[in-house]
Design a protein around this motif. Structure first.
Motif, PDB file in Angstrom:
ATOM      1  N   ASP A  17       0.818  -1.211   0.000  1.00 28.84           N
ATOM      2  CA  ASP A  17       0.000   0.000   0.000  1.00 28.84           C
ATOM      3  C   ASP A  17       0.854   1.265   0.000  1.00 28.84           C
ATOM      4  OD1 ASP A  17      -2.368  -1.391  -0.089  1.00 28.84           O
ATOM      5  OD2 ASP A  17      -2.803  -1.175   2.052  1.00 28.84           O
ATOM      6  N   ARG A  20       2.338   1.762  -3.428  1.00 28.45           N
ATOM      7  CA  ARG A  20       1.346   2.343  -4.346  1.00 28.45           C
ATOM      8  C   ARG A  20       1.147   3.831  -4.057  1.00 28.45           C
ATOM      9  NH1 ARG A  20      -4.791   1.576  -4.230  1.00 28.45           N
ATOM     10  NH2 ARG A  20      -5.407   2.897  -5.937  1.00 28.45           N
ATOM     11  N   GLU A  23       4.029   5.741  -5.432  1.00 29.44           N
ATOM     12  CA  GLU A  23       4.012   5.745  -6.899  1.00 29.44           C
ATOM     13  C   GLU A  23       2.958   6.704  -7.461  1.00 29.44           C
ATOM     14  OE1 GLU A  23       5.490   1.164  -7.793  1.00 29.44           O
ATOM     15  OE2 GLU A  23       3.350   1.577  -7.639  1.00 29.44           O
ATOM     16  N   THR A  24       2.001   7.101  -6.622  1.00 22.42           N
ATOM     17  CA  THR A  24       0.855   7.878  -7.087  1.00 22.42           C
ATOM     18  C   THR A  24       0.823   9.317  -6.605  1.00 22.42           C
ATOM     19  OG1 THR A  24      -0.384   5.798  -6.990  1.00 22.42           O
ATOM     20  CG2 THR A  24      -1.660   7.783  -7.286  1.00 22.42           C
TER      21      THR A  24
END
Length: 112
Positions: A17, A20, A23-24
């Motif tokens: 999590d 992610r 990365e976002t």
């Protein structure tokens, strides 16, 4: 006046999590003029205990910082961080050029 989103994350579970989230997140603040000023570095602690990490994101003004935090893009990924870390996050407005600490003193004491 420039504003900042500041987080002090005391502990982070670097699982899928958080990967992610990392990365976002950049794409979420670009439309609001945000950019990392401090991220991914160990603080040099000078006084007292300071576990964890500091993150500072700069925005052109407090309104854009609020709009970023409340945006659907950021709200979608926010649980990836909050459910996998322990910490606090705040928005603060910066000071004007030439600001002096005595301005705060005058504000809280009423003395000029």
């Amino acid at each position: 006046m420039t504003a900042y989103a500041i987080a002090h994350l005391r502990s982070v579970d670097f699982g899928a999590d958080i990967i992610r989230y990392l990365e976002t997140i950049d794409d979420t603040f670009v439309p609001y003029g945000g950019r990392f000023l401090v991220h991914g570095v160990d603080p040099e602690v000078l006084e007292g205990p300071f576990p964890g990490y500091v993150i500072v994101i700069e925005f052109p003004d407090i309104e854009r910082a609020r709009r970023w935090y409340d945006s659907p893009g950021y709200q979608e990924i926010l649980p990836l961080r909050t459910e996998n870390s322990d910490g606090v996050a705040v928005l603060v407005e910066g000071t004007a050029d030439g600001y002096r600490a005595t301005e705060y003193l005058a504000k809280v004491t009423g003395r000029a």
